[in-house]
Design an enzyme around this catalytic site. Structure first.
Site, PDB file in Angstrom:
ATOM      1  N   ARG A 121      61.228  11.086  61.707  1.00 39.00           N
ATOM      2  CA  ARG A 121      62.430  11.122  60.885  1.00 39.00           C
ATOM      3  C   ARG A 121      63.598  10.427  61.581  1.00 39.00           C
ATOM      4  NH1 ARG A 121      66.695  14.492  60.676  1.00 39.00           N
ATOM      5  NH2 ARG A 121      67.722  14.612  58.652  1.00 39.00           N
ATOM      6  N   GLU A 166      24.965  15.079  63.120  1.00 32.28           N
ATOM      7  CA  GLU A 166      24.808  14.074  62.069  1.00 32.28           C
ATOM      8  C   GLU A 166      26.089  13.233  61.939  1.00 32.28           C
ATOM      9  OE1 GLU A 166      23.049  12.112  58.724  1.00 32.28           O
ATOM     10  OE2 GLU A 166      22.405  12.948  60.621  1.00 32.28           O
ATOM     11  N   CYS A 179      57.283  53.964  94.713  1.00 34.08           N
ATOM     12  CA  CYS A 179      57.554  54.308  93.311  1.00 34.08           C
ATOM     13  C   CYS A 179      59.023  54.686  93.123  1.00 34.08           C
ATOM     14  CB  CYS A 179      56.644  55.465  92.887  1.00 34.08           C
ATOM     15  SG  CYS A 179      57.014  56.078  91.231  1.00 34.08           S
ATOM     16  N   LYS A 197      65.982  30.772  55.392  1.00 30.65           N
ATOM     17  CA  LYS A 197      65.424  31.018  56.724  1.00 30.65           C
ATOM     18  C   LYS A 197      64.968  32.466  56.907  1.00 30.65           C
ATOM     19  CE  LYS A 197      65.941  27.177  59.026  1.00 30.65           C
ATOM     20  NZ  LYS A 197      66.529  27.120  60.280  1.00 30.65           N
ATOM     21  N   SER A 228      67.634  15.988  55.414  1.00 33.01           N
ATOM     22  CA  SER A 228      67.445  17.325  55.973  1.00 33.01           C
ATOM     23  C   SER A 228      67.780  18.312  54.856  1.00 33.01           C
ATOM     24  CB  SER A 228      68.348  17.527  57.175  1.00 33.01           C
ATOM     25  OG  SER A 228      69.670  17.242  56.805  1.00 33.01           O
ATOM     26  N   LEU A 229      67.577  19.586  55.114  1.00 33.29           N
ATOM     27  CA  LEU A 229      67.826  20.588  54.084  1.00 33.29           C
ATOM     28  C   LEU A 229      68.978  21.490  54.494  1.00 33.29           C
ATOM     29  CD1 LEU A 229      64.160  21.759  53.400  1.00 33.29           C
ATOM     30  CD2 LEU A 229      65.577  20.367  51.881  1.00 33.29           C
ATOM     31  N   CYS A 283      59.111  58.639  92.217  1.00 33.72           N
ATOM     32  CA  CYS A 283      58.722  59.736  93.115  1.00 33.72           C
ATOM     33  C   CYS A 283      58.656  59.318  94.577  1.00 33.72           C
ATOM     34  CB  CYS A 283      57.380  60.334  92.687  1.00 33.72           C
ATOM     35  SG  CYS A 283      55.983  59.245  93.038  1.00 33.72           S
ATOM     36  N   LYS A 324      58.450  26.699  54.963  1.00 34.52           N
ATOM     37  CA  LYS A 324      59.188  25.721  55.759  1.00 34.52           C
ATOM     38  C   LYS A 324      58.488  25.642  57.115  1.00 34.52           C
ATOM     39  CE  LYS A 324      63.527  23.970  57.287  1.00 34.52           C
ATOM     40  NZ  LYS A 324      63.055  23.653  58.638  1.00 34.52           N
ATOM     41  N   ASP A 364      27.475  18.669  63.250  1.00 30.90           N
ATOM     42  CA  ASP A 364      28.217  17.799  64.164  1.00 30.90           C
ATOM     43  C   ASP A 364      27.354  16.619  64.629  1.00 30.90           C
ATOM     44  OD1 ASP A 364      30.183  19.595  63.853  1.00 30.90           O
ATOM     45  OD2 ASP A 364      30.172  20.364  65.916  1.00 30.90           O
TER      46      ASP A 364
END
Ligand code: 9MJ
Length: 676
Positions: free
Chosen positions: A140, A38, A410, A316, A85-86, A413, A119, A36
């Site tokens: 997009r 260097e 509780c 999907k 789009s797909l 109990c 995907k 890093d």
């Protein structure tokens, strides 16, 4: 080229190339080529040269990845080739239908070859390169017109700012996302600053990409993966999708390592199943796989339906996240009394099954997430991660939403619930009178990794405890067929099988027995180490803290917990009852070889009454420390441990010059024993 002899322009060009090459190795290949420090040196040299010679500074310099000025708004970008789009396939039937349509469209006689890839669950973008220089990046948008996010995309370290291609124009398409590990780290930083947490990597990536100030984007660790091409001018392209991806990889674009080629529906199913298995281990979130007809000429023949290609489809996976309503928060009581709040959810289908509750861990977690009953929440079930409430959608909080209040007693109990200072967990103080704790401790005792009582599941334990047939684990070993047969849905045969399984469990190992006791912080590994180290149960029961600390990986918290457990008379009684029920294991020698202390291999004689230790306890401690305890003093005696009213043995020891110890010295010597 050395720094001294080059012209500034040549040195700048050299440094730009070198730094980008190191970036590629570091960020894309995950194989750093320089230290890093260097890298920093090269970067600062370039920066200084560009400042001294601004005429040679260019937008494709690695120094331009950070620090561009904030914009007032994003400019519009009209995509030369629309960003499609797909279509989705959710079932095998959809997959078969897609393949059939492709075969018919191509009049194919045999199986079609498909390129397959993950995907990505990120944001689609388009990167434009002119004569090898990155000039524009756009979202997009609606597919036809997107937003110019060039400045922000320059900050994404895996996007090359220049490439080795002199194509007049090359549009590379892919997905911007945030790696899971970067997302975790970002949220940890947000939490530290008291800032809002991001719901998931996709939201974090979307929020980061849409920053008007690129300096903010630069602080968000985004990644990019290429999966296609847009407008290309001035070069010939490889003829298959797979070959194009290889070509992009050679140009140093990050491309999925998981990509593959498959034939026919059988091939696609195989790829889908294989990637589904890998999904939890992938460094990024995916929501399915994408199949693309591999030959570009065939893709063109098949063409498009509205805005989606006919030649590709997204298959999907079941969604890992969903939103639902938080109907209420119940509390569950665990084996050690730990109270765990559990979200009661409006049932929702996620990760392939219906989810109707999810652990909320503890009260602080509820506060941290800002959950209120009635909220709309994002729930998540990913891989082998425990189903969880990932986030709350505060904007959808209804008017009557209620805060969670930890019960003071509780629910099982009625005993008080307390939370010790500094502990995140609230606990029921009912102990053995709490049926929930009793049930959980019996289940823990009976589980496969402990006593392995086959067939003793939660329904049965519930009945046994509720009907007071069994009050503790030891009662199991007193059960008869008649008591069992009286239970609901329990025939004679099942009753006999259970009795049989209980009987079989009697022969066990010290490790299993210890683990089954359910001592806090004593898991299987610690139980094994304790069993190996001490060899015998009584040596553990009587071991003082300092001896417990000699066991591998046992620290003060664990040692204290063991000590507290066996100091409790009812626990000693429970152990005695279990042994009386016939549970046995081979008792071994302490692992003397691995223990080196002042008593290892020594012969010790006890005499008189010690201030706090009983004779038996002192003997057990000595034996656990590797000593042999003898009844009479001789020349072979190494030590005499003497208390009040010691008689002739003490005299004899003095006569023979044997070292005499009191209890305090004895204890301090025990504390010096070390495991090697
Ligand atoms: C994603 N989201 O991973 C495409 N995609 O191809 C992949 N999206 C795509 N390909 C053409 N792997 C249009 C969209």
């Amino acid at each position: 080229m050395s720094a001294g002899s080059a012209t500034p322009a040549a040195r700048i060009a050299h440094l730009k190339r070198e730094i980008e090459q190191h970036n590629y190795h570091y960020y894309v290949l995950d194989q750093p080529t320089i230290a890093d420090a260097e890298w920093d040196r090269l970067f600062h040299e370039l920066k200084a040269l560009e400042e001294a010679h601004p005429e040679f500074a260019t937008p494709d310099s690695p120094t331009q990845r950070v620090g561009a000025r904030p914009l007032d708004e994003f400019a519009e970008v009209t995509h030369r080739v629309p960003m499609l789009s797909l279509g989705n396939a959710f079932s095998d039937e959809d997959l078969v239908h897609f393949d059939r349509r492709c075969r018919e469209g191509l009049e194919a006689a045999g199986d079609i070859e498909y390129a397959c890839e993950p995907k990505y669950d990120g944001l689609a973008i388009s990167l434009t390169y002119e004569r090898g220089v990155f000039v524009q990046g756009a979202t997009r948008g609606d597919g036809a017109v997107g937003e110019d996010v060039t400045h922000n995309l320059r900050t994404v370290k895996t996007i090359p700012l220049s490439i080795d291609s002199d194509a007049a124009r090359l549009e590379v398409r892919g997905e911007v996302l945030m790696l899971k590990r970067d997302f975790e780290a970002l949220n940890a930083r947000q939490a530290e600053k008291g800032d809002k947490l991001f719901v998931n990597p996709r939201n974090a990536a979307a929020g980061s990409l849409r920053q008007l100030d690129p300096r903010l984007t630069a602080q968000r660790p985004l990644s990019f993966f290429a999966y296609g091409l847009g407008a290309v001018e001035g070069i010939a392209l490889p003829e298959t999708h797979a070959a194009q991806m290889d070509w992009l990889e050679a140009l140093r674009f990050p491309v999925s390592r998981e990509r593959g080629v498959a034939r026919g529906t059988e091939g696609l199913r195989g790829y889908y199943a294989a990637l589904g298995t890998k999904r939890p281990a992938l460094p990024y979130d995916i929501d399915g796989v994408v199949y693309k007809v591999n030959r570009i000429a065939d893709q063109q023949r098949l063409g498009y339906v509205s805005r989606a290609p006919r030649f590709a489809i997204a298959h999907k996976f079941p969604a890992e996240e969903a939103t639902t309503e938080l109907l209420g928060i119940d509390v569950q009581v665990g084996r050690t009394g730990a109270i765990t709040p559990v979200a009661r959810l409006k049932p929702v289908f996620v990760g392939g099954t219906t989810m109707s509750n999810a652990t909320l861990h503890n009260e602080d977690e509820i506060r941290r997430k800002g959950l209120m009953i009635g909220d709309t929440v994002v729930v998540r079930r990913a891989g082998d991660v425990i189903p969880e409430v990932a986030a709350v959608i505060e904007a959808q909080r209804p008017a009557g939403a209620q805060a969670f209040v930890m019960p003071t007693h509780c629910p099982e109990c009625g005993s008080a619930i307390v939370k010790l200072d500094g502990e995140a967990i609230a606990r029921c103080t009912g102990g053995l009178i709490c049926p929930a704790q009793v049930k959980q401790s019996i289940l823990h005792f009976a589980q496969r990794r402990a006593m392995d009582i086959e067939g003793l599941g939660d329904k049965l334990v519930e009945q046994l405890v509720d009907q007071k047939v069994v009050r503790n684990a030891a009662d199991l070993y007193r059960l008869g067929v008649s008591a069992l047969a009286a239970l609901e849905r329990m025939g004679d045969k099942s009753a006999a099988n259970l009795i049989d399984a209980i009987a079989k469990s009697r022969e066990t190992t010290l490790q299993r027995f210890l683990f089954g006791l359910g001592i806090r912080h004593v898991g299987e590994a610690t139980a094994r180490d304790l069993a190996r180290h001490f060899g015998a149960l009584d040596a553990i029961i009587n071991a003082p803290l300092e001896r417990l600390l000699e066991v591998r990986d046992v620290g003060p918290v664990v040692a204290e917990s063991i000590r507290r457990f066996f100091d409790e008379p009812h626990n000693r009684e429970a152990v005695a009852q279990l042994r009386a029920g016939g549970i046995t294991w081979p008792e071994g020698e302490p692992a003397a070889a691995s223990l080196q202390g002042p008593f290892t291999g020594k012969t010790v004689v006890l005499t008189g009454t010690l201030p706090t230790l009983s004779r038996d306890d002192a003997k057990a401690l000595l034996e656990a420390a590797g000593a042999k305890v003898s009844g009479s003093v001789s020349k072979k005696t190494d030590f005499v441990l003497a208390g009040a009213e010691a008689g002739s043995k003490l005299d004899k020891a003095k006569e023979l010059g044997i070292r005499v110890l009191d209890e305090a010295e004895f204890r301090s010597m025990l504390g010096t024993a070390r495991t090697e």
